[in-house]
Structures are given as structure tokens and as C-alpha cells.
Write an enzyme that holds these catalytic residues in place. Structure first.
Site, short mmCIF file in Angstrom:
data_model
loop_
_atom_site.label_atom_id
_atom_site.label_comp_id
_atom_site.label_asym_id
_atom_site.label_seq_id
_atom_site.Cartn_x
_atom_site.Cartn_y
_atom_site.Cartn_z
N GLU A 1 19.47 -28.38 1.23
CA GLU A 1 19.89 -27.53 0.44
C GLU A 1 20.75 -28.04 -0.89
O GLU A 1 20.52 -29.08 -1.11
CB GLU A 1 20.75 -26.47 1.28
CG GLU A 1 21.76 -27.32 2.32
CD GLU A 1 22.78 -27.72 1.57
OE1 GLU A 1 23.87 -27.07 1.16
OE2 GLU A 1 23.01 -28.85 1.45
N GLU B 1 22.77 -30.70 -0.94
CA GLU B 1 22.23 -32.19 -0.31
C GLU B 1 22.68 -32.80 0.99
O GLU B 1 22.43 -34.00 0.95
CB GLU B 1 22.14 -33.27 -1.51
CG GLU B 1 21.91 -32.53 -2.75
CD GLU B 1 21.50 -33.66 -4.00
OE1 GLU B 1 20.58 -33.82 -4.44
OE2 GLU B 1 22.43 -34.33 -4.43
#
Length: 721
Positions: A452, A455
């Protein structure tokens, strides 16, 4: 006649016959020197010429010049340049150790910086002004050195080249009254005007100038340092009494002769003429973009706005148009140059997500040409095998980290549609088809993402899904403008299904944070009512996914997928405010998510992800840019007064020279220590281009009374026009 005189002097300097230049002493001892590492990431200055021919950038940190980037913005090639003051007998102090350090931009319309450092014992004051030569690859440092006791002192300059992002394989040599360093690819040269009176090269921690002078108050002269972590040291003619002024030139080039030629040429042109040309370049840039909007009420806010536009523009690589890096810094463990992180990659890379934020900020500020270069660069780095965009890349487009982040493939589509770039339709189609067809490592279907926006986790993320839905609707619009009706229908159908599936995947109705439904940070199993647990990473804890919140769901509003007054959105705002918000003296800010661990350790020492899970030894701090996102939500909600306060608060976190940080200190200051007030920058990536872009964009949003970034086609499709 001048050329003949200069040539004769140069010959004398090379042979060492001019008095004051010490005779050769052979190879420096102590090879290969100490392990090289980069300086902390909290930069207080970042400068370069606006001219694309001058591909050199400097940063400032802690009272000295820190990393210099050459030949591109993904390649730090000099670690630092500092000064040592000594009386030759009883003391030697480095400028960056002094407690009294001030930095400012000398002109609101430019990126010239001035550092003023005063010795703790009030023996001397050093004023250094930094600029780069628009016509050469040279950083100039104009120095005024003043003795405050009336006694003459000795002033030495010490440069630490770490050429081509690796400080372990450089060689160095004296070249008459100049100093050079070289590796297989690049070189640096250090000169002074008036000329250095003594020069030496050495190995870090053994025979370098800093080590010698602080131990013995004197400098032994060494001619060469064959290979290792080398430093260059020159004694200036300034004594603080009779002679106060000296100009240093740090030239860069492919070979030592090129670097030395660049430094010498800049010295001949003179720092005054160079500074005027440098200022003209940035003033011309500002004349070509919009003036600060009326939403900025004070001179300080308008100055920060201009600094933000200049910083964003400076973050673009000179030889790779549209390649804007995230930050000219390497925070915490990333700066250690351990084998795992050598050569250094973060943050001087290009992330499509950050680049989207930068481009929308620049477009809001009137630099649509830069936004167009950015989107062209994004699709120029698209992976042709499947159509996704890389997690990040060097400025030359070569991928660095290789995880799949669906928002980084979706945001370029949104930007292309916003800019009307129908010419990018082939790339847009490949990106949209990749999103629809993406299947994760364990067979999970899109909009599952391998990482997401922070990271750190895979799964189903509200912020990622928001960008994917918006990207597909924008792709459908571009498809309709290019006659691809079937593609348009496919993309809209996929976007509608993703919105319909979103509640089950990311809204919990039985979570512990509220009796009413709210968005979770993400789910691991596409079931927000399941008590699935996962370790948050960054030396943090393992938690029930329903107990972890962040504010990424606000992207659903900003991108036009959900209404601002949707009951679940409103309740999720209440949940995040209770769980991850903290009000500081500069304003209210947010952590990224519950128990974030991406920040310093409890005692303030650098973040390190290698600690055992569950030890909770690192603390993620507050992110100012999240206040900007909240301000955009409040505008969408019809609350412009609150949005204006967020803009004010966001502006309060900058340094004295208007660099804006990634994070600020929070409710967990370093244990047992003072001097870390909440709401002030910590040692995270600074300047962070995303923060500057958020400030610019919110300033224009507040003036317009609406969120300018929201794609009209998305809002009309889901919410009505």
C-alpha cells in the site's frame, strides 16, 4: 597578457615553487580509512542553478554543506564540506559542532543560502554563502571569517568526496594549490581564492584534516591517497583579522582535470557575477508561474510558498526531464552505506506516487509544463512486459525496488486524464489492463496490492483502492476520447464493482475502535470483520487488523469516489482523530497509522528495522502532509475555515530556511532528553517534495474553496456533477 601570467602561475603552482604550498610528503597513512556513511537527512538547505546545463546540487545540514549530487539527482558524490578553526596550539573546533547555527535564504526569489556559525566560546564567527554556477558544475562557497577576540586564527576547509555514491573507492591528490579526488567514473576538485596556503589529502579517521587538526592542531601534508575513504584539506589565507574573506569552489567532472577546470573557471568568473546569474534564473522561473495565492496571509507564508515552488523545481533532474526525486536525503539506516544500502537508494529516487503529488502541486501553482514532463516521464518508465509502473527508479528510469503498488500504476492515469494527455492512451490502456488483471502472489485478485502507499504491507487498502477506482474511471474517459468505447465500458464496470466490494474489504462493523462502522488501515483477507492479525513491521507490534487505523480513506473523498459527509467517512475521521492524532504547539498532525514504527528509537537514535518483532523500539512520528490531506477533506465537507487553519499549521513546520520535513516530533520525545519540542522537524527526510507539494496545492485549494485535484469525471460518475 593575463593569459600568459595565469599560465606562468599555474606552472609554478604545479611544481610547488610558490611559497606557502608545502612540499610533497608522499602517500597518506591509514588506508582505506573509516567506513563511509552519509550525513543525517534533516537538510536545512537545497540548491542548484535553474539552468539545465549545470547538473550539480548541494544540500546543507547541521552547520555545514552536506551531500552534493552529481552528475544526476540519484547520485550523491560528495558527503560534506566543513571548516576547522584552530589557533595552532590549544584548540581546534569544527563549524558543525557549534551550538549557534543559523541558516536562511538570502533572497525570497532564489535558492541562495547563508549559514552563520558562532563558536561556543565566542572566539570566532563563520558566515558561508552557497550557490552553484549556472555555467559550470561547480558549487561556490563564499566565506566571511571573523575573529571575535582580535587574535588571528587558522581556517581550514575539509571536503569529503564519496564519488558516484560510494566513498570506499576514491583516490585523492594535491594539484599545486588545489586538491582533487577521482574514482572510475567521476571526480571532484577543491580550490580557493585567495589560494590555499597549505594542502593535504588523507584517509577518513586516520590522516584526514579533521582528525589531524583536532588531535594536534596542525596539518601534516600528504600528497596522495591511493584508494579508500579519502578527504581533501586546504588551509585558507583567512585569519579572521587581517584577512576575512575567501571563496571556495568545489568543481565536479568526469575526470580530475575536468573537475579542476570547472572550479578554476568558476573562480575566474567570480562569485558575485555567478550569484547574479543564479538569482536571475530562479527569478525568471517564478515570473513564469503563478504568484502566491491570497489564501496565504503573511509574508512568511508567501515566502514559504515561493520556497516550495523553487524546491519542487530544483528536485527535477537536469538531464531526465520529469524525473523529480522524493528528497535529496538518506534518512537513518539508509545513510549508513552498509552493504545492504550501498550504493544508497533512498530517498533520491523517483516514486510515481510522490511524483503524482509533486506534479499536481506544480500544476496548481501554474507550472503545468512541469506536470506534463512528469506524466511523460512516468509512462516513459512503464514496464512494457505487463504495463505496471515501477515502485521507484533512478532518475534514468532504471527500477530500484521492484514491488507492485497499484496506486503507483493508477495515479499516472489520473494525472494523464487531468492534463488531457490523449497521446498517452497506449500507455494508459496497458496500465488500466494491468490493474484489472493483476493477481497477487497467492492468487488474490485486484484491487489487492503487494504494497500500500506506505510500502510496508500487502492487502486491501482504502487509499490504494481509491486511486485504482479513480484511475479506471479516468482511463475510461481517455478511452472514450480515442474511440475505444469497449475499453471505456470495461474500465467503468470494473471501477463500479470495486466500489461495491469496498465496504466488505475495508469497512469493519464489529471492530474495537467504534460501535459504528469505520475504515481500517487495510485487511489481509478482504474481510474487514475478520479478526486477522499481522505484524505492522518497523519493529512494531502484531495487531488485529480491525484495531489498526489510518487516514488513507480520505483519498476516497479527494478523488471523488465518496461524499465527504458519508456517515462511514465521518465516523472514520473521529476514529483516526482519537487514535493517531496529536496536537502540538504548531498544530494538529497525524501518525501514518496505529503504532507506526517508522521513526527514531526511544532515545532518539536512528530508526533501524532489524530489531526483533514486538520489541517496540522505534516510534513513527507525526506527518505534517497529513494535515494537508485533512484540509482538503474539510474543503470537500464545506468547512473552508478549518482548511485554512490546516494550511497555516502546515506552514509552521518548516525550517528557518523553508525546508519542509517528512515528520515532526510527537508525544514521544527521546527519553530523558530535552530540546525536541513536539511539532518541530525530526531527522526524517527533509526537504520532502511531497510536503512542499501538499502546501502549494492546499494553498490554491483554500483560495478556490474546493479541492482542485478531484477529477471531475470521477466525481460525476459516482456522485453526480
Amino acid at each position: 597578457m593575463r593569459k600568459l601570467i595565469f599560465g606562468a602561475l599555474a606552472g609554478l603552482l604545479v611544481t610547488g615553487l610558490i611559497p606557502g604550498i608545502a612540499a610533497a610528503q608522499g602517500e597518506a597513512p591509514g588506508a582505506p580509512g573509516a567506513h563511509p556513511s552519509w550525513l543525517p537527512a534533516n537538510k536545512t538547505g537545497f540548491g542548484t542553478a535553474h539552468d539545465r546545463s549545470s547538473n550539480v546540487w548541494f544540500t546543507l545540514q547541521g552547520g555545514q554543506m552536506s551531500e552534493v549530487y552529481y552528475p544526476d539527482l540519484s547520485t550523491p558524490s560528495v558527503r560534506s564540506m566543513n571548516f576547522v578553526v584552530t589557533d595552532g596550539r590549544g584548540f581546534a573546533t569544527m563549524d558543525y559542532t557549534a551550538k549557534s547555527q543559523q541558516v536562511r535564504r538570502t533572497d525570497d526569489d532564489s535558492l541562495v543560502y547563508e549559514q552563520t556559525v558562532t563558536d561556543d566560546q565566542h572566539r570566532w564567527r563563520l558566515r558561508k554563502t552557497y550557490v552553484t554556477d549556472p555555467a559550470a558544475t561547480t558549487v561556490l562557497v563564499d566565506v566571511d571569517f571573523q575573529s571575535l577576540t582580535g587574535r588571528p586564527y587558522q581556517l581550514y576547509a575539509v571536503a569529503d568526496p564519496d564519488l558516484t555514491n560510494d566513498g570506499s573507492d576514491d583516490s585523492a591528490a594535491r594539484q599545486g594549490d588545489a586538491l582533487t579526488a577521482q574514482d572510475a567514473t567521476n571526480a571532484a576538485a577543491l580550490t580557493a581564492m585567495p589560494a590555499f596556503t597549505k594542502t593535504s589529502v588523507g584517509y577518513a579517521g586516520a590522516s584526514d584534516g579533521n582528525t589531524q587538526l583536532t588531535k594536534t592542531f596542525k596539518l601534516n601534508t600528504y600528497d596522495t591517497a591511493a584508494k579508500g575513504n579519502v578527504l581533501l584539506t586546504g588551509q585558507t589565507s583567512a585569519d579572521g583579522v587581517r584577512n576575512r574573506h575567501v571563496t571556495l569552489a568545489l568543481g565536479m567532472g568526469a575526470k580530475a582535470a575536468d573537475a579542476l577546470g570547472s572550479a578554476r573557471a568558476s573562480q575566474r568568473r567570480g562569485v558575485r557575477d555567478i550569484t547574479r546569474a543564479y538569482d536571475r534564473g530562479w527569478a525568471q522561473y517564478l515570473r513564469g508561474v503563478s504568484k502566491p495565492p491570497s489564501s496565504l496571509k503573511t509574508d512568511a507564508e508567501r515566502d514559504l510558498y515561493k520556497a516550495s515552488m523553487l524546491t519542487l523545481a530544483a528536485s527535477e533532474d537536469k538531464h531526465h526531464p520529469g524525473a523529480f526525486i522524493a528528497s535529496p536525503s538518506m534518512p537513518w539506516r539508509f545513510g549508513n552505506n552498509d552493504p545492504e544500502w550501498s550504493p544508497s537508494g533512498t530517498y533520491h529516487l523517483v516514486w510515481p506516487r510522490d511524483l503524482y503529488q509533486i506534479a499536481t502541486g506544480l500544476a496548481a501553482g501554474g507550472d503545468k509544463a512541469a506536470a506534463n514532463r512528469a506524466v511523460s516521464y512516468m509512462f516513459g518508465t512503464q514496464q512494457q512486459a505487463d504495463g505496471h509502473l515501477p515502485q521507484n527508479s533512478r532518475v534514468d528510469g532504471v527500477p530500484y525496488w521492484t514491488s507492485i503498488q497499484l496506486d503507483e500504476t493508477a495515479f499516472p492515469i489520473v494525472l494523464a486524464q487531468q492534463l488531457g494527455r490523449t497521446d498517452l492512451w497506449p500507455g494508459v490502456k496497458k496500465a488500466a489492463d494491468f490493474i484489472i488483471g493483476y493477481v497477487g502472489p497467492n492468487g488474490q485478485p485486484s484491487p489487492y496490492t503487494q504494497q500500500e502507499r506506505w510500502e510496508e504491507q500487502d492487502g486491501w487498502s482504502p487509499s490504494t483502492i481509491a486511486s485504482v477506482i479513480a484511475g479506471l474511471v479516468c482511463a475510461a474517459d481517455l478511452a472514450s476520447h480515442t474511440g475505444a468505447a469497449a475499453d471505456a465500458a470495461r474500465y467503468l464496470a470494473a471501477a463500479d464493482k470495486m466500489k461495491a466490494d469496498l465496504p466488505k474489504q475495508t469497512i469493519t462493523t464489529n471492530g474495537p475502535l467504534s460501535k459504528d462502522p469505520y475504515f481500517v488501515r487495510l485487511t489481509k483477507d478482504a474481510n474487514a470483520n475478520a479478526g486477522t492479525t499481522y505484524n505492522l513491521g518497523n519493529s512494531s507490534v502484531t495487531m488485529d487488523q480491525r484495531a489498526v487505523t489510518d487516514a488513507g480513506f480520505l483519498d476516497l473523498v479527494r478523488l471523488g469516489v465518496y461524499r465527504a459527509d458519508d456517515p462511514v467517512i465521518r465516523n472514520s475521521v473521529r476514529v483516526t482523530d482519537k487514535e493517531i492524532a496529536f496536537t502540538t504547539p504548531t498544530g494538529q498532525f497525524w501518525h501514518r497509522y496505529t503504532k507506526d514504527g517508522y521513526g527514531e528509537q526511544a532515545d532518539g537514535s536512528p530508526w533501524d528495522y532489524t530489531f526483533p518483532a514486538e520489541s517496540r523500539t522505534t516510534f513513527g512520528r507525526l506527518w505534517p502532509l497529513l494535515a494537508g490531506e485533512r484540509g482538503e477533506y474539510e474543503l470537500a465537507l464545506g468547512d473552508p475555515a478549518s482548511a485554512a487553519r490546516r494550511l497555516r499549521d502546515l506552514g509552521r513546520v518548516s525550517s528557518s530556511a523553508e525546508t519542509m520535513p517528512e515528520q515532526v516530533w510527537d508525544e514521544n520525545p527521546p527519553s530523558g532528553q530535552t530540546g525536541f519540542p513536539a511539532g518541530t522537524p525530526n531527522t526524517s527526510a527533509t526537504p520532502l517534495a511531497w510536503t512542499h507539494a501538499q502546501y502549494v496545492r492546499l494553498a490554491w485549494d483554500v483560495k478556490a474553496g474546493t479541492v482542485l485535484e478531484t477529477p471531475r469525471v470521477v466525481r460525476c460518475h459516482f456522485l453526480g456533477c
